[in-house]
Design a protein around this motif. Structure first.
Motif, PDB file in Angstrom:
ATOM      1  N   LYS A  85       9.573  17.712 -10.490  1.00  0.00           N
ATOM      2  CA  LYS A  85      10.425  16.935  -9.591  1.00  0.00           C
ATOM      3  C   LYS A  85      11.572  17.782  -9.047  1.00  0.00           C
ATOM      4  N   THR A  86      12.105  18.665  -9.892  1.00  0.00           N
ATOM      5  CA  THR A  86      13.206  19.524  -9.480  1.00  0.00           C
ATOM      6  C   THR A  86      12.771  20.479  -8.376  1.00  0.00           C
ATOM      7  N   ASP A  87      11.496  20.868  -8.402  1.00  0.00           N
ATOM      8  CA  ASP A  87      10.975  21.817  -7.416  1.00  0.00           C
ATOM      9  C   ASP A  87      10.793  21.196  -6.038  1.00  0.00           C
ATOM     10  N   ILE A  88      10.828  19.881  -5.943  1.00  0.00           N
ATOM     11  CA  ILE A  88      10.621  19.213  -4.660  1.00  0.00           C
ATOM     12  C   ILE A  88      11.877  19.370  -3.792  1.00  0.00           C
ATOM     13  N   PRO A  89      11.755  19.949  -2.600  1.00  0.00           N
ATOM     14  CA  PRO A  89      12.935  20.099  -1.731  1.00  0.00           C
ATOM     15  C   PRO A  89      13.366  18.766  -1.122  1.00  0.00           C
ATOM     16  N   ASN A  90      14.610  18.700  -0.677  1.00  0.00           N
ATOM     17  CA  ASN A  90      15.156  17.465  -0.104  1.00  0.00           C
ATOM     18  C   ASN A  90      14.319  16.960   1.073  1.00  0.00           C
ATOM     19  N   GLU A  91      13.863  17.896   1.907  1.00  0.00           N
ATOM     20  CA  GLU A  91      13.085  17.509   3.090  1.00  0.00           C
ATOM     21  C   GLU A  91      11.780  16.811   2.707  1.00  0.00           C
ATOM     22  N   GLU A  92      11.200  17.219   1.583  1.00  0.00           N
ATOM     23  CA  GLU A  92       9.953  16.604   1.118  1.00  0.00           C
ATOM     24  C   GLU A  92      10.203  15.185   0.620  1.00  0.00           C
ATOM     25  N   PHE A  93      11.340  14.993  -0.079  1.00  0.00           N
ATOM     26  CA  PHE A  93      11.713  13.648  -0.522  1.00  0.00           C
ATOM     27  C   PHE A  93      11.863  12.725   0.686  1.00  0.00           C
ATOM     28  N   LEU A  94      12.513  13.242   1.735  1.00  0.00           N
ATOM     29  CA  LEU A  94      12.711  12.446   2.949  1.00  0.00           C
ATOM     30  C   LEU A  94      11.372  12.099   3.587  1.00  0.00           C
ATOM     31  N   LYS A  95      10.463  13.055   3.633  1.00  0.00           N
ATOM     32  CA  LYS A  95       9.143  12.838   4.224  1.00  0.00           C
ATOM     33  C   LYS A  95       8.389  11.741   3.470  1.00  0.00           C
ATOM     34  N   MET A  96       8.464  11.770   2.141  1.00  0.00           N
ATOM     35  CA  MET A  96       7.786  10.752   1.316  1.00  0.00           C
ATOM     36  C   MET A  96       8.417   9.380   1.517  1.00  0.00           C
ATOM     37  N   PHE A  97       9.752   9.365   1.643  1.00  0.00           N
ATOM     38  CA  PHE A  97      10.477   8.107   1.864  1.00  0.00           C
ATOM     39  C   PHE A  97      10.058   7.464   3.180  1.00  0.00           C
ATOM     40  N   LEU A  98       9.993   8.272   4.241  1.00  0.00           N
ATOM     41  CA  LEU A  98       9.607   7.750   5.561  1.00  0.00           C
ATOM     42  C   LEU A  98       8.164   7.251   5.556  1.00  0.00           C
ATOM     43  N   ALA A  99       7.302   7.950   4.833  1.00  0.00           N
ATOM     44  CA  ALA A  99       5.902   7.513   4.719  1.00  0.00           C
ATOM     45  C   ALA A  99       5.826   6.155   4.032  1.00  0.00           C
ATOM     46  N   ALA A 100       6.642   5.974   2.997  1.00  0.00           N
ATOM     47  CA  ALA A 100       6.673   4.692   2.270  1.00  0.00           C
ATOM     48  C   ALA A 100       7.142   3.572   3.188  1.00  0.00           C
ATOM     49  N   LYS A 101       8.124   3.872   4.041  1.00  0.00           N
ATOM     50  CA  LYS A 101       8.655   2.870   4.961  1.00  0.00           C
ATOM     51  C   LYS A 101       7.620   2.484   6.017  1.00  0.00           C
ATOM     52  N   ARG A 102       6.818   3.460   6.432  1.00  0.00           N
ATOM     53  CA  ARG A 102       5.739   3.151   7.388  1.00  0.00           C
ATOM     54  C   ARG A 102       4.731   2.200   6.770  1.00  0.00           C
ATOM     55  N   ILE A 103       4.377   2.459   5.518  1.00  0.00           N
ATOM     56  CA  ILE A 103       3.413   1.609   4.809  1.00  0.00           C
ATOM     57  C   ILE A 103       3.964   0.192   4.656  1.00  0.00           C
ATOM     58  N   GLU A 104       5.286   0.092   4.472  1.00  0.00           N
ATOM     59  CA  GLU A 104       5.924  -1.226   4.335  1.00  0.00           C
ATOM     60  C   GLU A 104       5.929  -2.000   5.654  1.00  0.00           C
ATOM     61  N   GLY A 105       5.631  -1.311   6.764  1.00  0.00           N
ATOM     62  CA  GLY A 105       5.558  -1.997   8.055  1.00  0.00           C
ATOM     63  C   GLY A 105       6.781  -1.839   8.928  1.00  0.00           C
TER      64      GLY A 105
ATOM     65  N   SER B 253       9.168  -0.518  11.819  1.00  0.00           N
ATOM     66  CA  SER B 253       8.855  -0.041  13.165  1.00  0.00           C
ATOM     67  C   SER B 253       9.216   1.440  13.284  1.00  0.00           C
ATOM     68  N   GLU B 254       8.609   2.106  14.283  1.00  0.00           N
ATOM     69  CA  GLU B 254       8.899   3.523  14.498  1.00  0.00           C
ATOM     70  C   GLU B 254      10.373   3.736  14.829  1.00  0.00           C
ATOM     71  N   ARG B 255      10.961   2.752  15.490  1.00  0.00           N
ATOM     72  CA  ARG B 255      12.386   2.856  15.848  1.00  0.00           C
ATOM     73  C   ARG B 255      13.246   2.864  14.580  1.00  0.00           C
ATOM     74  N   THR B 256      12.922   1.982  13.642  1.00  0.00           N
ATOM     75  CA  THR B 256      13.656   1.913  12.381  1.00  0.00           C
ATOM     76  C   THR B 256      13.473   3.198  11.584  1.00  0.00           C
ATOM     77  N   ILE B 257      12.242   3.714  11.567  1.00  0.00           N
ATOM     78  CA  ILE B 257      11.951   4.952  10.828  1.00  0.00           C
ATOM     79  C   ILE B 257      12.713   6.134  11.429  1.00  0.00           C
TER      80      ILE B 257
END
Length: 322
Positions: A39-59, A61-65
């Motif tokens: 987990k420590t090896d994961i860069p901040n940008e990767e955490f953000l990418k995973m977060f945005l992917a989760a938000k897309r799955i939740e439905g 909108s692209e504007r909100t993302i």
């Protein structure tokens, strides 16, 4: 983490021998240590990418993302710490500095706070952090501003000054249904039931709901569609070839320009939504029904949209108190 390991070992001590307990302890510590390193090896940008992917799955909108992405990216550009080690104090300082840099209101800063809070709450839920540093950063106090609605007179001015049948149909549909601008541009011609004067829209989280329009909207919508020469399935398209589906920005710009030409204050799509809610409640529609039409999951949200007309308050006071 150590407390959890101790709790597991204590729970298992009455079932395992000393040798088995030692082995269990060894395996647990090794496993969690490997996870922590990973987990420590994961860069901040990767955490953000995973977060945005989760938000897309939740439905979302692209504007909100895009808003989430812009907000969190700016935070990460100012804080060099790995997100797993960010402290409450660092974020408090960032929010304070953000307000100075942008000279913005408490409302804007609180919106930034909510987005950042969503990001860290997700990190906590996914077990990337033990506790969100946002827990102790509470809602920023803001002034409650009674937002203006579009008067009946101004609606008529907008209608009378529309040079395009499309723009007239947009105004009537927004004003009579209270739909969001994103829902408006996603409508197809087949979604509209002219006989029943209703249409199906897909709101936040792709939730389907039925909304209703008045006779004026029906007439102007039919006139607009009948005069179109393109074959696009979209309900609203651009005025020039190749007649693409109209975008949110296209509606916003068009209404803003029309409002400025008539010297009307801040004419934008969301103002039609608020105006519809206020008008419906002023005419006696139960708040629960307004909530359903607007597609709100919480009735408190509907109450924020529906600002009771002050003249009606005065009339009611004279009726009941005089």
């Amino acid at each position: 983490m150590e407390e959890k390991i101790v709790a597991v070992l204590n729970e298992m001590s009455e079932y395992l021998s000393i040798a088995q307990m030692k082995k269990l302890q060894e395996v647990i510590i090794k496993t969690f240590a490997e996870n922590e390193v990973a987990k420590t090896d994961i860069p901040n940008e990767e955490f953000l990418k995973m977060f945005l992917a989760a938000k897309r799955i939740e439905g979302c909108s692209e504007r909100t993302i895009e808003y989430y992405q812009a907000t969190v990216t700016h935070l990460l550009s100012k804080i060099e710490t790995n997100v797993r080690k960010v402290t409450t104090e660092e974020i408090r300082e960032y929010l304070s500095e953000y307000q100075k840099w942008n000279n913005c209101s408490n409302v804007t800063v609180d919106n930034i706070r909510r987005n950042i809070s969503s990001f860290f709450s997700w990190l906590e839920e996914e077990d990337y952090i033990l506790k969100s540093p946002m827990r102790r950063i509470h809602k920023i106090k803001t002034k409650t501003v009674v937002k203006n609605v579009i008067s009946d007179e101004d609606i008529e001015k907008l209608r009378d000054n529309c040079k395009e049948k499309r723009d007239l149909a947009i105004i009537d549909l927004l004003y009579s249904t209270g739909i969001r601008v994103g829902e408006l541009v996603n409508l197809n011609i087949d979604d509209v039931d002219f006989e029943g004067r209703e249409c199906v829209v897909y709101g936040k989280g792709d939730k389907e709901r039925r909304v209703y329009f008045d006779a004026k909207a029906k007439i102007h919508l039919k006139e607009y569609i009948e005069n179109r020469t393109d074959s696009n399935k979209a309900l609203f398209v651009t005025l020039d070839a190749p007649y693409d589906r109209l975008k949110i920005s296209g509606v916003e710009i068009r209404l803003r320009e029309l409002g400025r030409k008539l010297n009307l204050t801040r004419i934008h799509p969301h103002k039609f939504r608020r105006s519809m809610a206020t008008r419906a409640i002023d005419k006696g529609m139960p708040i629960e029904q307004v909530q359903k039409i607007l597609g709100h999951s919480q009735i408190d949200t509907t109450m924020q949209y529906a600002m009771v007309n002050q003249s009606n308050v005065k009339t009611a006071h004279q009726r009941y108190m005089s």
